[in-house]
Design a protein around this motif. Structure first.
Motif, PDB file in Angstrom:
ATOM      1  N   SER A  48      -8.417 -14.031 -36.976  1.00 50.08           N
ATOM      2  CA  SER A  48      -8.599 -13.601 -35.588  1.00 50.08           C
ATOM      3  C   SER A  48      -7.305 -12.995 -35.040  1.00 50.08           C
ATOM      4  O   SER A  48      -6.221 -13.199 -35.587  1.00 50.08           O
ATOM      5  CB  SER A  48      -9.042 -14.777 -34.722  1.00 50.08           C
ATOM      6  OG  SER A  48     -10.326 -15.236 -35.134  1.00 50.08           O
ATOM      7  N   THR A  49      -7.434 -12.242 -33.952  1.00 52.03           N
ATOM      8  CA  THR A  49      -6.298 -11.633 -33.266  1.00 52.03           C
ATOM      9  C   THR A  49      -6.073 -12.341 -31.937  1.00 52.03           C
ATOM     10  O   THR A  49      -7.010 -12.484 -31.139  1.00 52.03           O
ATOM     11  CB  THR A  49      -6.552 -10.138 -33.011  1.00 52.03           C
ATOM     12  OG1 THR A  49      -6.648  -9.457 -34.274  1.00 52.03           O
ATOM     13  CG2 THR A  49      -5.425  -9.521 -32.197  1.00 52.03           C
ATOM     14  N   ILE A  50      -4.839 -12.791 -31.712  1.00 53.76           N
ATOM     15  CA  ILE A  50      -4.492 -13.524 -30.494  1.00 53.76           C
ATOM     16  C   ILE A  50      -3.231 -12.877 -29.937  1.00 53.76           C
ATOM     17  O   ILE A  50      -2.151 -12.993 -30.527  1.00 53.76           O
ATOM     18  CB  ILE A  50      -4.275 -15.013 -30.792  1.00 53.76           C
ATOM     19  CG1 ILE A  50      -5.562 -15.607 -31.402  1.00 53.76           C
ATOM     20  CG2 ILE A  50      -3.876 -15.768 -29.537  1.00 53.76           C
ATOM     21  CD1 ILE A  50      -5.356 -16.891 -32.141  1.00 53.76           C
ATOM     22  N   SER A  51      -3.364 -12.178 -28.820  1.00 52.37           N
ATOM     23  CA  SER A  51      -2.215 -11.396 -28.363  1.00 52.37           C
ATOM     24  C   SER A  51      -2.210 -11.220 -26.851  1.00 52.37           C
ATOM     25  O   SER A  51      -3.205 -11.465 -26.162  1.00 52.37           O
ATOM     26  CB  SER A  51      -2.204 -10.020 -29.043  1.00 52.37           C
ATOM     27  OG  SER A  51      -3.318  -9.252 -28.650  1.00 52.37           O
ATOM     28  N   ASN A  52      -1.034 -10.803 -26.356  1.00 49.41           N
ATOM     29  CA  ASN A  52      -0.828 -10.442 -24.955  1.00 49.41           C
ATOM     30  C   ASN A  52      -1.106 -11.595 -23.996  1.00 49.41           C
ATOM     31  O   ASN A  52      -1.818 -11.455 -23.005  1.00 49.41           O
ATOM     32  CB  ASN A  52      -1.683  -9.234 -24.576  1.00 49.41           C
ATOM     33  CG  ASN A  52      -1.263  -7.977 -25.321  1.00 49.41           C
ATOM     34  OD1 ASN A  52      -1.866  -7.633 -26.333  1.00 49.41           O
ATOM     35  ND2 ASN A  52      -0.225  -7.310 -24.845  1.00 49.41           N
ATOM     36  N   SER A  53      -0.514 -12.768 -24.318  1.00 52.01           N
ATOM     37  CA  SER A  53      -0.561 -13.903 -23.403  1.00 52.01           C
ATOM     38  C   SER A  53       0.792 -14.061 -22.736  1.00 52.01           C
ATOM     39  O   SER A  53       1.836 -13.920 -23.384  1.00 52.01           O
ATOM     40  CB  SER A  53      -0.921 -15.184 -24.164  1.00 52.01           C
ATOM     41  OG  SER A  53      -0.686 -16.327 -23.368  1.00 52.01           O
ATOM     42  N   ASN A  54       0.776 -14.396 -21.445  1.00 47.11           N
ATOM     43  CA  ASN A  54       2.041 -14.592 -20.731  1.00 47.11           C
ATOM     44  C   ASN A  54       2.715 -15.905 -21.098  1.00 47.11           C
ATOM     45  O   ASN A  54       3.892 -16.103 -20.803  1.00 47.11           O
ATOM     46  CB  ASN A  54       1.807 -14.547 -19.223  1.00 47.11           C
ATOM     47  CG  ASN A  54       1.581 -13.137 -18.725  1.00 47.11           C
ATOM     48  OD1 ASN A  54       1.736 -12.171 -19.473  1.00 47.11           O
ATOM     49  ND2 ASN A  54       1.210 -12.995 -17.464  1.00 47.11           N
ATOM     50  N   THR A  55       1.965 -16.825 -21.710  1.00 44.42           N
ATOM     51  CA  THR A  55       2.574 -18.093 -22.141  1.00 44.42           C
ATOM     52  C   THR A  55       2.281 -18.297 -23.637  1.00 44.42           C
ATOM     53  O   THR A  55       2.842 -17.604 -24.461  1.00 44.42           O
ATOM     54  CB  THR A  55       2.056 -19.277 -21.301  1.00 44.42           C
ATOM     55  OG1 THR A  55       0.627 -19.345 -21.397  1.00 44.42           O
ATOM     56  CG2 THR A  55       2.450 -19.129 -19.843  1.00 44.42           C
ATOM     57  N   TYR A  56       1.406 -19.222 -23.985  1.00 46.84           N
ATOM     58  CA  TYR A  56       1.141 -19.534 -25.384  1.00 46.84           C
ATOM     59  C   TYR A  56      -0.053 -18.742 -25.909  1.00 46.84           C
ATOM     60  O   TYR A  56      -1.106 -18.686 -25.269  1.00 46.84           O
ATOM     61  CB  TYR A  56       0.848 -21.026 -25.561  1.00 46.84           C
ATOM     62  CG  TYR A  56       2.011 -21.924 -25.264  1.00 46.84           C
ATOM     63  CD1 TYR A  56       3.015 -22.134 -26.205  1.00 46.84           C
ATOM     64  CD2 TYR A  56       2.106 -22.569 -24.039  1.00 46.84           C
ATOM     65  CE1 TYR A  56       4.089 -22.959 -25.937  1.00 46.84           C
ATOM     66  CE2 TYR A  56       3.179 -23.398 -23.759  1.00 46.84           C
ATOM     67  CZ  TYR A  56       4.169 -23.594 -24.717  1.00 46.84           C
ATOM     68  OH  TYR A  56       5.225 -24.419 -24.433  1.00 46.84           O
TER      69      TYR A  56
ATOM     70  N   PHE B  94      -3.627 -12.847 -36.626  1.00 46.54           N
ATOM     71  CA  PHE B  94      -2.619 -11.890 -36.188  1.00 46.54           C
ATOM     72  C   PHE B  94      -2.189 -12.240 -34.769  1.00 46.54           C
ATOM     73  O   PHE B  94      -3.001 -12.208 -33.838  1.00 46.54           O
ATOM     74  CB  PHE B  94      -3.173 -10.465 -36.220  1.00 46.54           C
ATOM     75  CG  PHE B  94      -2.210  -9.433 -35.702  1.00 46.54           C
ATOM     76  CD1 PHE B  94      -1.115  -9.047 -36.457  1.00 46.54           C
ATOM     77  CD2 PHE B  94      -2.402  -8.858 -34.454  1.00 46.54           C
ATOM     78  CE1 PHE B  94      -0.213  -8.098 -35.982  1.00 46.54           C
ATOM     79  CE2 PHE B  94      -1.503  -7.908 -33.963  1.00 46.54           C
ATOM     80  CZ  PHE B  94      -0.407  -7.534 -34.731  1.00 46.54           C
ATOM     81  N   TYR B  95      -0.905 -12.607 -34.612  1.00 45.32           N
ATOM     82  CA  TYR B  95      -0.349 -12.931 -33.311  1.00 45.32           C
ATOM     83  C   TYR B  95       0.624 -11.829 -32.890  1.00 45.32           C
ATOM     84  O   TYR B  95       1.457 -11.393 -33.693  1.00 45.32           O
ATOM     85  CB  TYR B  95       0.410 -14.258 -33.361  1.00 45.32           C
ATOM     86  CG  TYR B  95      -0.448 -15.497 -33.387  1.00 45.32           C
ATOM     87  CD1 TYR B  95      -0.771 -16.160 -32.208  1.00 45.32           C
ATOM     88  CD2 TYR B  95      -0.919 -16.019 -34.583  1.00 45.32           C
ATOM     89  CE1 TYR B  95      -1.544 -17.312 -32.219  1.00 45.32           C
ATOM     90  CE2 TYR B  95      -1.701 -17.171 -34.608  1.00 45.32           C
ATOM     91  CZ  TYR B  95      -1.999 -17.809 -33.427  1.00 45.32           C
ATOM     92  OH  TYR B  95      -2.772 -18.940 -33.450  1.00 45.32           O
ATOM     93  N   SER B  96       0.544 -11.385 -31.638  1.00 47.72           N
ATOM     94  CA  SER B  96       1.512 -10.409 -31.151  1.00 47.72           C
ATOM     95  C   SER B  96       1.613 -10.466 -29.631  1.00 47.72           C
ATOM     96  O   SER B  96       0.650 -10.799 -28.944  1.00 47.72           O
ATOM     97  CB  SER B  96       1.138  -8.984 -31.591  1.00 47.72           C
ATOM     98  OG  SER B  96       0.002  -8.522 -30.895  1.00 47.72           O
ATOM     99  N   ASP B  97       2.800 -10.163 -29.123  1.00 44.98           N
ATOM    100  CA  ASP B  97       3.037  -9.985 -27.687  1.00 44.98           C
ATOM    101  C   ASP B  97       2.624 -11.186 -26.852  1.00 44.98           C
ATOM    102  O   ASP B  97       2.158 -11.048 -25.712  1.00 44.98           O
ATOM    103  CB  ASP B  97       2.314  -8.725 -27.181  1.00 44.98           C
ATOM    104  CG  ASP B  97       2.837  -7.463 -27.846  1.00 44.98           C
ATOM    105  OD1 ASP B  97       4.066  -7.353 -27.992  1.00 44.98           O
ATOM    106  OD2 ASP B  97       2.029  -6.612 -28.231  1.00 44.98           O
ATOM    107  N   ASN B  98       2.785 -12.388 -27.409  1.00 39.98           N
ATOM    108  CA  ASN B  98       2.675 -13.618 -26.633  1.00 39.98           C
ATOM    109  C   ASN B  98       4.088 -14.115 -26.341  1.00 39.98           C
ATOM    110  O   ASN B  98       5.023 -13.877 -27.120  1.00 39.98           O
ATOM    111  CB  ASN B  98       1.917 -14.693 -27.413  1.00 39.98           C
ATOM    112  CG  ASN B  98       0.552 -14.245 -27.862  1.00 39.98           C
ATOM    113  OD1 ASN B  98      -0.321 -13.983 -27.051  1.00 39.98           O
ATOM    114  ND2 ASN B  98       0.356 -14.145 -29.183  1.00 39.98           N
TER     115      ASN B  98
END
Length: 245
Positions: free
Chosen positions: A202-210, A230-234
């Motif tokens: 899964s893609t998990i991205s663009n969070s202001n915290t976690y 895929f993690y990005s921009d957290n």
């Protein structure tokens, strides 16, 4: 206040509840919708439901929102944000076997947008619910909150204050969780129930915290699988807290 009550309504281009105004597959609900214990609301491909501002769908029975890849079911607002799709304790949960849907409430090929008015989650679950090929977007508050659990497969949750607030069981496969003001995934469990968490491919991205915030306080028997994501921009991609020993 008026409430539309549903016993069994199959909503397609031929069959409508007398309480529903029909216009070329577009249904406007000016009041809350109440699905009682033995009731079933079945939404067929191509239907668009527009809820009035601050209104909800209260489910004590079964909700089947079943579009297809070319004709999705849409649940949105008539103007400003509606409140919540709420599954109450005892409502008909999703039953699955070997990862496949068997029976019960579910969302399939459904687009849900503009919910969560005020501080109320757009989807408030007290039973386990499956979201498959479903998109939840533009929630003013939390997109999905569950005190029981949820499963997301090939689904997208985007543009919410907090995207997911779910425990003690959460399954995410081949999904996208993006653009969350707070956590993308907030999984905080109590002291007596083990965590059961799977996040795969899964893609998990663009969070202001976690991107993913996992806190398990029970002492043992946790099942946690987080792989091939895929993690990005957290601000922080992944946080896990568990007892020692």
């Amino acid at each position: 206040e008026a409430v539309d009550t549903v016993s069994r309504v199959v909503v397609d281009y031929e069959i409508y509840s007398t309480a529903i105004a029909e216009q070329d597959g577009l249904l406007n609900f000016p009041s809350d919708i109440y699905i009682f214990t033995d009731g079933i609301l079945e939404l067929k491909p191509g239907i668009e439901i527009r809820l009035s501002p601050g209104k909800s769908i209260d489910i004590y029975g079964t909700l089947l929102s079943e579009g297809n890849s070319t004709d999705k079911v849409k649940i949105t607002s008539s103007s400003t944000a509606w409140e919540s799709i709420k599954f109450y304790p005892g409502s008909n949960e999703t039953t699955m076997s070997n990862g496949e849907y068997i029976k019960g409430s579910r969302f399939l090929h459904t687009e849900i947008s503009n919910g969560g008015a005020g501080s109320v989650p757009a989807l408030d679950l007290s039973t386990f619910i499956l979201f498959e090929n479903t998109t939840i977007s533009n929630s003013q508050s939390t997109a999905i909150r569950s005190t029981v659990g949820a499963s997301l497969k090939y689904s997208t949750v985007t543009d919410a204050n907090r995207c997911l607030d779910v425990s003690p069981k959460l399954e995410i496969y081949h999904s996208t969780i993006v653009n969350c003001l707070s956590e993308s995934i907030y999984f905080v469990n109590g002291a007596t129930t083990p965590c059961n968490l799977v996040i795969e491919s899964s893609t998990i991205s663009n969070s202001n915290t976690y991107g993913t915030n996992v806190q398990c306080t029970a002492s043992e028997n946790h099942t946690i699988t987080i792989q091939n994501n895929f993690y990005s921009d957290n601000r922080y991609h992944l946080y896990i807290s568990m007892p020692y020993g």
